[in-house]
Write a protein that holds these residues in place. Structure first.
Motif, PDB file in Angstrom:
ATOM      1  N   ALA B 638      18.372  -3.397 -30.261  1.00 60.54           N
ATOM      2  CA  ALA B 638      17.457  -2.644 -31.138  1.00 60.54           C
ATOM      3  C   ALA B 638      16.027  -2.981 -30.777  1.00 60.54           C
ATOM      4  N   VAL B 639      15.146  -1.997 -31.000  1.00 64.07           N
ATOM      5  CA  VAL B 639      13.710  -2.236 -30.949  1.00 64.07           C
ATOM      6  C   VAL B 639      13.223  -2.106 -32.386  1.00 64.07           C
ATOM      7  N   ILE B 640      12.410  -3.042 -32.825  1.00 62.85           N
ATOM      8  CA  ILE B 640      11.960  -2.999 -34.220  1.00 62.85           C
ATOM      9  C   ILE B 640      10.449  -2.852 -34.249  1.00 62.85           C
ATOM     10  N   ASN B 641       9.924  -2.466 -35.437  1.00 59.60           N
ATOM     11  CA  ASN B 641       8.456  -2.380 -35.513  1.00 59.60           C
ATOM     12  C   ASN B 641       7.875  -3.700 -36.011  1.00 59.60           C
ATOM     13  N   ARG B 642       6.580  -3.794 -35.986  1.00 59.85           N
ATOM     14  CA  ARG B 642       5.893  -5.049 -36.329  1.00 59.85           C
ATOM     15  C   ARG B 642       6.241  -5.505 -37.744  1.00 59.85           C
ATOM     16  N   GLU B 643       6.312  -4.537 -38.665  1.00 61.51           N
ATOM     17  CA  GLU B 643       6.593  -4.863 -40.058  1.00 61.51           C
ATOM     18  C   GLU B 643       7.971  -5.511 -40.195  1.00 61.51           C
ATOM     19  N   PHE B 644       8.961  -4.916 -39.515  1.00 62.41           N
ATOM     20  CA  PHE B 644      10.327  -5.454 -39.501  1.00 62.41           C
ATOM     21  C   PHE B 644      10.279  -6.901 -38.994  1.00 62.41           C
ATOM     22  N   ALA B 645       9.586  -7.112 -37.858  1.00 61.28           N
ATOM     23  CA  ALA B 645       9.498  -8.447 -37.265  1.00 61.28           C
ATOM     24  C   ALA B 645       8.834  -9.422 -38.233  1.00 61.28           C
ATOM     25  N   ARG B 646       7.793  -8.931 -38.905  1.00 62.85           N
ATOM     26  CA  ARG B 646       7.051  -9.810 -39.811  1.00 62.85           C
ATOM     27  C   ARG B 646       7.923 -10.255 -40.982  1.00 62.85           C
ATOM     28  N   ILE B 647       8.679  -9.303 -41.533  1.00 59.87           N
ATOM     29  CA  ILE B 647       9.466  -9.632 -42.720  1.00 59.87           C
ATOM     30  C   ILE B 647      10.638 -10.539 -42.369  1.00 59.87           C
ATOM     31  N   VAL B 656      11.774 -11.240 -30.564  1.00 63.80           N
ATOM     32  CA  VAL B 656      12.540 -10.828 -29.385  1.00 63.80           C
ATOM     33  C   VAL B 656      13.643 -11.842 -29.088  1.00 63.80           C
ATOM     34  N   GLY B 657      14.851 -11.299 -28.880  1.00 64.32           N
ATOM     35  CA  GLY B 657      15.980 -12.151 -28.569  1.00 64.32           C
ATOM     36  C   GLY B 657      16.786 -12.549 -29.790  1.00 64.32           C
ATOM     37  N   ARG B 658      16.237 -12.285 -31.002  1.00 59.49           N
ATOM     38  CA  ARG B 658      16.977 -12.687 -32.206  1.00 59.49           C
ATOM     39  C   ARG B 658      17.950 -11.576 -32.608  1.00 59.49           C
ATOM     40  N   ASN B 659      18.874 -11.910 -33.502  1.00 60.44           N
ATOM     41  CA  ASN B 659      19.908 -10.946 -33.912  1.00 60.44           C
ATOM     42  C   ASN B 659      19.769 -10.554 -35.380  1.00 60.44           C
ATOM     43  N   VAL B 671      15.457  -6.410 -28.721  1.00 59.17           N
ATOM     44  CA  VAL B 671      14.980  -6.527 -27.334  1.00 59.17           C
ATOM     45  C   VAL B 671      13.492  -6.214 -27.231  1.00 59.17           C
ATOM     46  N   GLY B 672      12.931  -5.562 -28.250  1.00 57.35           N
ATOM     47  CA  GLY B 672      11.508  -5.229 -28.159  1.00 57.35           C
ATOM     48  C   GLY B 672      10.900  -5.020 -29.538  1.00 57.35           C
ATOM     49  N   VAL B 673       9.582  -5.103 -29.596  1.00 54.20           N
ATOM     50  CA  VAL B 673       8.860  -4.836 -30.838  1.00 54.20           C
ATOM     51  C   VAL B 673       7.786  -3.798 -30.528  1.00 54.20           C
ATOM     52  N   VAL B 674       7.704  -2.741 -31.369  1.00 48.74           N
ATOM     53  CA  VAL B 674       6.674  -1.720 -31.169  1.00 48.74           C
ATOM     54  C   VAL B 674       5.704  -1.749 -32.344  1.00 48.74           C
ATOM     55  N   GLU B 675       4.595  -1.034 -32.174  1.00 47.02           N
ATOM     56  CA  GLU B 675       3.575  -0.998 -33.225  1.00 47.02           C
ATOM     57  C   GLU B 675       4.100  -0.334 -34.493  1.00 47.02           C
ATOM     58  N   ASP B 676       3.430  -0.633 -35.607  1.00 44.83           N
ATOM     59  CA  ASP B 676       3.780  -0.015 -36.879  1.00 44.83           C
ATOM     60  C   ASP B 676       3.372   1.453 -36.875  1.00 44.83           C
TER      61      ASP B 676
END
Lengths: 123, 877
Positions: B638-647, B656-659, B671-676
């Motif tokens: 999955a690629v997630i957005n910044r908000e997802f990563a932050r929360i 990146v690399g987490r499940n 596998v990646g993080v994109v902008e909000d």
């Protein structure tokens, strides 16, 4: 109490109580038909000039009587050979006058009782 | 009554009366002459004794009149003469009122159509429905069935869904049509009868795709079938599937969303055939738009909500993996979840329209006061001749009423024209929006009422002037006499008017700035230079298994077009399109109990192809995007957005690399993080989103996004060409991404447009107000200005003398209006995205606008002041 400085023009209309002029007109016409000017003369003479009525104020009153069919009017020529509109009282007018006079008399008696209690009982 | 002959006899009666009175005076004066008076003195005496003959004659006539009506008629004729004498003022006043009343009438028409008017079905007051989008994953067909059978509040429960852009083919003429897919009991729940043929019923539903019947709306029956009664029983094709027309709905019935006009109704059990979500999926919000029904007698909406909540709680317990129900909201059927927004907009517009009317009345009040002051001699003469003040006021009010009725009529006319246009307006090509606004008796009554109220408001301004007027003083004072003091209520009125107008200007500027900012805000993608091609493979007969291969071939084909920079695919709809965001529960890595209550997040989710982020212009903050190796056989990523990563992970670099776990328990690796970005609406708070490889969750319906700087027309043609080379039977629908964003922009565009119009009206009103004041003050002081010029005053001094006061009032009014307007923007923030008062552009804009207003409005009076020729002026007296 300070005296109110009323303008002159407003007091004239209230010299007579409502309906008084009509009553006097009807009474005059009951004696004999007449035109406006003669009516004024008659009322002034009979009241010994105590009632100073604006001559013209007769006409609105005459129109009211005409409308109520208490008098009727006709153009004609007077004894002095003038073109005049002569007013004549109708049956309804006579009736109305009777009622007015009796109710006026009762009112007058009431007023006298209030103003002059001693005198009224003797009368 | 014998009043008819009266009217004909009246002329004679009046003549008789006049003659009689004349003869009376003659007779009296002859009498006096006989008594020895000379002729002149006798006549004078006779007249004095008679009294005011004009007044007495009028009193006598009044006896015969239908008293008030006739004097009103006289007032009316006199007023019309007066108004014609000052044509300029009259026209300006009528026009001002027409604007103000027209604006109010339009807003009322909108409110009436959207909010006051119930759906055109019997007993609509007890018809309640669920809100679309209120509970993600709750409004699905299986849940509707459970709700229908388990609730105790509704007499019966129907549901419907929207089917947009279906190809309806009556022979060989496929054309896009929009319909409602409804449950069989829909028409029975609504208690309506067909105009022609029959409706379909619950008994027609026998499982998926079992009821190929459609019912036409009255309007579509006329537009497409020319109102042909033989249409019943005819076969048509919807996206290639045969359907039978069974009936035509009654006129005036256009479905159960008040601002959407469908073309036809079809059974919901057949919607899967047309590429809509299947009816067996419980975990979706796309199979049902709304459920609705009549509440049983005695059941209050509150009780119904509790009842629906109880059913939901039961469902949540029974299907913990599929249902997370937050809360229920039931609404009067018609506006669905748009009700608060529509109410907000209409309320704001009503407020602004009322302000406009108030400003117009202030304007007319000051004009009227000035006008009355100019006529002080006429009024004084009438008073001196025995007219009473009520009569003069009545005549002034008659003028006010005449002006406001004319203005009201004109405004009403304009509003009728505009409302008619609004009702046929199609702001978005793909959505059958129909604003149910139609001018009717209510609107006329409102316009009349407003006209009378405003006549009263501005007519009352000169009352004090007239009541206080002293005829003797005025007549003595000559031509320059005025009623009232120099610092008149006019000045106060003008300041009020300017302040109101500045409020309007401020709010419309705030709105326009908000819109501009929202158009340029960061969506998390770049919609410019991007062409979208919607391709639904199911309509051309592709199965789900065969879809990904075909989609890959299409992507590769589009990449070969000259000038194309990147191509990507997204299942369903791209972000921000048709407010169709899909959400899904996700869980933290260690979670084993996957009930919705344990979900860590409910992010929007999109399934995208390799190359999508490049095509969408979404920048990658960390890690990688998808490749063709991320397919069914590869581990889930999955690629997630910044908000997802932050929360979930605290930061972008940690992610990146987490499940995490998807709703079905699959472990996916980030596998990646994109902008909000924005996903469902422009006004949403920052939301979490995730992107999954489309090869791992295929779908037949997708949008191909193509980034290129080529001419859009050419590009679209080339794209259709390439796809038709692969499969000629595949319908392709191309649009720029910007166009696809129309619906999501629509509310703020509407709000901005209407607020902008209000602002323009405000500007126009300030111009007329300042102009009137300045012109009046210059014309009143021409004399003085002439003397000043004759004595050698400089131009600037003359201008200061002539225009200082209007400009000072403008400054005071603008400043207070600006302050009020800034306070009002807190209210505006509800309806206009990113409306903020702390914006230097707005502040500067308002100041500049009011300055321009001042310049424009005082230009002509200033010219007049400067061109004064003292010689001519002084000679005039």
């Amino acid at each position: 109490m300070p005296i109110e400085n009323k303008p002159m023009t407003e007091s004239n209309a209230r010299d007579l109580f409502p309906g008084a002029l009509e009553m006097m007109i009807l009474e005059s016409l009951r004696r004999q038909p007449a035109h406006g000017y003669a009516l004024v003369q008659h009322i002034q003479q009979r009241s010994k000039n105590l009632l100073q009525v604006e001559e013209g104020s007769l006409y609105p009153a005459l129109q009211r009587l005409l409308k109520a069919k208490l008098v009727k009017a006709e153009w004609g020529v007077s004894s002095t050979n003038r073109r005049v509109r002569t007013y004549q009282i109708t049956a309804a007018g006579l009736n109305h006058l009777e009622q007015q006079i009796s109710s006026f008399e009762r009112m007058f008696e009431g007023i006298s009782l209030v103003l002059n209690p001693g005198k009224a009982t003797t009368g | 009554m014998n009043w008819i002959p009266h009217i004909f006899r009246r002329r004679k009666m009046y003549d008789d009366l006049a003659n009689e009175m004349r003869l009376h005076i003659e007779e009296r004066s002859e009498q006096l002459m006989r008594e020895g008076m000379n002729a002149k003195e006798a006549e004078r005496q006779a007249r004095v004794a008679f009294g005011n003959s004009t007044l007495l004659e009028e009193r006598s006539r009044e006896v015969w009149q239908w008293p008030t009506m006739e004097s009103i008629w006289a007032d009316l004729r006199f007023s019309i003469r007066q108004l014609r004498k000052s044509r300029g003022i009259t026209l300006a006043a009528v026009f001002t009122l027409a604007m103000a009343i027209g604006a109010n009438a339009i807003v009322f028409g909108l409110m009436d159509g959207l909010i006051l008017r119930p759906l055109n079905v019997p007993q609509s007051e007890s018809l309640y429905g669920t809100n679309y989008g209120n509970n993600p994953t709750w409004q699905s067909y299986p849940n509707y069935l459970e709700l229908r059978d388990r609730n105790h509040s509704f007499e019966d429960l129907a549901a419907f869904n929207m089917v947009l852009g279906v190809g309806l083919d009556t022979g060989n003429d496929p054309a896009s049509a929009n319909g409602f897919a409804t449950t069989g009991n829909y028409f029975d729940v609504l208690r309506i009868q067909p105009m022609l043929g029959r409706f379909f019923h619950a008994s027609d539903e026998r499982g998926p795709n079992s009821a190929p019947y459609i019912v036409l709306t009255y309007a579509y029956w006329h537009a497409r079938f020319q109102g042909d009664p033989r249409v019943v029983g005819r076969q048509v094709r919807l996206d290639q599937h045969p359907y039978t027309i069974v009936g035509v709905a009654p006129p005036g019935f256009q479905g159960t969303i008040s601002f959407i006009a469908p073309d036809f109704f079809m059974p919901i059990v057949n919607q899967e055939q047309l590429g809509m979500d299947g009816l067996s999926t419980r975990f979706t919000e796309h199979s049902v738009f709304e459920s609705m029904g009549h509440l049983k007698t005695g059941v209050t909406p509150a009780r119904a909500v509790a009842d629906v909540d109880a059913v939901s709680a039961f469902l949540e317990k029974t299907y913990p993996k599929q249902i997370a129900h937050k809360s229920t909201a039931l609404n009067r059927e018609g506006l669905t979840s748009f009700a608060p927004a529509a109410l907000g907009l209409v309320a704001a517009l009503m407020l602004l329209a009322a302000l406009i009317l108030l400003a117009a009345c202030a304007n007319l009040g000051s004009v009227f006061a000035a006008h009355t002051a100019d006529r002080s001699r006429e009024i004084a003469l009438r008073l001196a001749l025995g007219s009473n003040r009520t009569r003069i006021l009545r005549q002034l009010f008659t003028e006010a009423v005449l002006i406001s009725l004319a203005g009201g009529a004109l405004g009403l006319l304009a509003s009728i024209v505009l409302l008619r246009r609004l009702s046929v307006w199609q702001p978005m090509p793909d959505v059958p929006i129909h604003l149910p606004v139609s001018p009717d008796a209510k609107l006329y009554a409102v316009a009349l009422g407003l006209a009378l109220v405003s006549a009263f408001l501005f007519g009352i301004v000169p009352v004090r002037q007239v009541l206080r007027a002293n005829p003797y003083e005025i007549v003595k004072a000559g031509t320059n006499a005025r009623l009232g003091k120099r610092i008149a209520a006019r000045d106060v009125l003008l300041v009020v008017q300017i302040a109101i107008c500045a409020v309007l200007v401020t709010s419309s500027m705030v709105a326009v700035r908000g819109l501009i900012r929202s158009l340029h805000s960061n969506f998390g993608f770049d919609p410019h230079n991007t062409m979208a091609a919607g391709v639904n493979l199911v309509t051309a007969g592709y199965s789900l298994e065969k879809a990904p291969a075909m989609q890959r071939r299409m992507i590769e084909a589009l990449q070969t077009i000259h000038g194309v920079e990147s191509v990507g695919l997204v299942n369903g709809y791209p972000p921000l399109v048709y407010t169709a965001g899909d959400r899904e529960n996700v869980f933290k890595e260690g979670t084993s109990d996957l009930r919705p209550a344990n979900a860590a997040l409910v992010p929007f989710h999109y399934e995208v192809s390799p190359g999508y982020f490049a095509a969408a212009g979404t920048s990658l903050l960390a890690g990688r995007s998808f490749s063709w190796q991320d397919n069914k056989d590869a581990p889930a990523v999955a690629v997630i957005n910044r908000e997802f990563a932050r929360i979930i992970y605290g930061s972008v670099s940690n992610a990146v690399g987490r499940n995490f776990k998807l709703h079905d328990g699959t472990e996916a690796q980030v596998v990646g993080v994109v902008e909000d970005g924005k996903y469902m609406s422009l006004t949403e708070d920052q939301e979490a989103a995730m992107f999954l490889p489309f090869l791992q969750s295929p779908s037949t319906s997708a949008y191909l996004m193509v980034r290129s700087h080529r001419d859009p027309q050419e590009l679209a043609a080339a794209m259709r060409n390439k796809i038709h080379l692969l499969d000629a039977s595949l319908p392709v629908e191309t649009q720029t991404w910007i166009n696809l964003l129309e619906p999501v922009m629509f509310p703020s565009r509407m709000a901005t447009l209407s607020l902008g119009v209000m602002g323009v009206l405000g500007v126009m009103l300030s111009i007329t107000g300042i102009f009137g004041m300045a012109a009046y003050s210059v014309s009143k002081r021409l004399h003085e200005l002439g003397i000043r010029i004759a004595l050698g005053a400089k131009k600037t001094e003359v201008l200061r003398a002539a225009l200082g006061r209007p400009l000072k009032l403008l400054a005071i009014g603008s400043a207070s209006g600006l302050l009020l307007g800034l306070l009002a923007t807190k209210v505006l923030a509800y309806i206009v995205y990113q409306a903020t008062p702390r914006d230097p552009f707005v502040l500067a804009g308002v100041v500049l606008a009011m300055l321009v207003v001042g310049l424009l409005a005082t230009w002509i009076p200033a010219q007049r002041a400067l061109s004064v020729n003292p010689l001519i002026l002084l000679r005039e007296d």
